[in-house]
Design an enzyme around this catalytic site. Structure first.
Site, mmCIF file in Angstrom:
data_model
loop_
_atom_site.group_PDB
_atom_site.id
_atom_site.type_symbol
_atom_site.label_atom_id
_atom_site.label_comp_id
_atom_site.label_asym_id
_atom_site.label_seq_id
_atom_site.Cartn_x
_atom_site.Cartn_y
_atom_site.Cartn_z
ATOM 1 N N ALA A 190 -28.026 -29.206 -64.056
ATOM 2 C CA ALA A 190 -28.786 -27.972 -64.276
ATOM 3 C C ALA A 190 -27.850 -26.819 -64.588
ATOM 4 C CB ALA A 190 -29.619 -27.634 -63.036
ATOM 5 N N TYR B 215 -34.931 -32.011 -60.174
ATOM 6 C CA TYR B 215 -34.902 -30.932 -59.191
ATOM 7 C C TYR B 215 -35.197 -29.594 -59.860
ATOM 8 C CZ TYR B 215 -32.533 -34.629 -56.682
ATOM 9 O OH TYR B 215 -32.233 -35.840 -56.113
ATOM 10 N N TYR C 217 -33.611 -17.653 -65.684
ATOM 11 C CA TYR C 217 -33.345 -18.923 -65.006
ATOM 12 C C TYR C 217 -34.640 -19.569 -64.533
ATOM 13 C CZ TYR C 217 -32.220 -21.997 -61.079
ATOM 14 O OH TYR C 217 -32.167 -23.062 -60.216
ATOM 15 N N THR D 216 -27.297 -23.314 -63.361
ATOM 16 C CA THR D 216 -27.687 -22.643 -62.111
ATOM 17 C C THR D 216 -27.124 -21.229 -61.969
ATOM 18 O OG1 THR D 216 -25.828 -23.675 -60.953
ATOM 19 C CG2 THR D 216 -27.952 -24.834 -60.888
ATOM 20 N N VAL E 204 -26.061 -31.368 -55.328
ATOM 21 C CA VAL E 204 -26.935 -32.495 -54.998
ATOM 22 C C VAL E 204 -26.319 -33.808 -55.453
ATOM 23 C CG1 VAL E 204 -29.204 -33.538 -55.375
ATOM 24 C CG2 VAL E 204 -29.011 -31.069 -55.030
#
Length: 292
Positions: free
Chosen positions: A62, A101, A127, A64, A12
């Site tokens: 993040a 996000y 997660y 991920t 992103v």
């Protein structure tokens, strides 16, 4: 308006950089990669925000690695929860708006239809839990925020399902793909554009909240793979056969929701629809990868 973008080397973050001139042109964006700003360093984050005094933070940083998180809880929680909560608290203190996000994995996947923002959360994986805890940290901070819940993100950047299928095709003729997990593939560029669309609204607190945002096409992982293969069927070296399997035949460390489709009516009604049709998005990403 001065905007700081954290996690600028992720899917992103890099997509925001790609559309900076076309969609963020009237704003002043400053990008920070993980190497330039580790969001888990609360002291450094405070120093940067006090120095820069932005009106808005876009947090695209993040953890991920869904499967790794099962045995790496400490780091997943640090990045997705503790660091996010610290940033939110600083945003509250300095009156900075926060765009963050999150993920479809905050749901357990047992619902038959698409999830809305009001549905109960019940993540199945470490997660998912770390991302949900980050959401809750933002809300409890009482800062002004918009949280995007998105899903199955793909682009020419980073690691994602589309790139995995294309990479496997380089040395395998038969690929097995799960056909009983459903979601909505989301083009990272569309997330970036959607983000630009909400910025003019952040001065009005009535827009604060959680919004589902994803692609307009829902499918199984197998159906997504079919579209990726179809997009490359004219390549002379691309002769791949897909095999449908069920989740029990593809064991992963982290359990996945069987259904993580997201209902985006709230976002579409509030900010307007923003998406690229799935076949076109796959074509765009594939062409960009071929040029790399």
């Amino acid at each position: 308006m001065k905007i700081l973008v954290f996690g600028s080397n992720g899917q992103v973050g890099r997509s925001i950089r790609d559309v900076e001139n076309t969609h963020f042109g009237k704003f002043s964006l400053t990008f920070f990669s993980k190497n330039e700003l580790d969001i888990s360093d609360e002291k450094l984050c405070r120093e940067v925000l006090l120095r820069e005094r932005p009106s808005l933070i876009i947090n695209a940083a993040a953890y991920t690695l869904v499967d790794n998180a099962e045995s790496d809880y400490e780091n997943a929680n640090l990045i997705n929860n503790i660091a996010v909560t610290n940033i939110a608290n600083i945003c509250k203190e300095l009156d900075i708006f926060l765009i963050h996000y999150s993920t479809d994995y905050v749901f357990d996947g047992n619902k038959k239809s698409a999830y809305t923002e009001e549905d109960a959360t019940k993540p199945k994986s470490v997660y998912g839990k770390s991302k949900l805890n980050g959401e809750e940290g933002i809300i409890k901070s009482d800062c002004k925020y918009i949280i995007f819940r998105t899903s199955w993100v793909f682009s020419q950047y980073g690691t994602n399902f589309l790139k995995t299928i294309l990479n496997l095709s380089q040395h395998k003729k038969n690929i097995s793909v799960v056909n009983d997990q459903y979601g909505c593939p989301t083009f990272a560029k569309d997330i970036a554009i959607a983000t630009s669309k909400v910025i003019p609204f952040i001065s009005n607190e009535k827009y604060v909240g959680i919004y589902n945002y994803c692609g307009n096409y829902s499918c199984s992982w197998y159906e997504f793979a079919e579209k990726i293969i179809a997009s490359n069927k004219n390549s002379s070296d691309f002769d791949i056969k897909l095999k449908q399997i069920v989740s029990e035949e593809y064991i992963t460390k982290a359990p996945r929701p069987y259904n993580s489709k997201l209902d985006c009516k709230k976002f579409n009604k509030t900010f307007g629809e923003t998406f690229t049709y799935i076949d076109e998005a796959i074509r765009i990403v594939t062409q960009k990868l071929k040029k790399q």
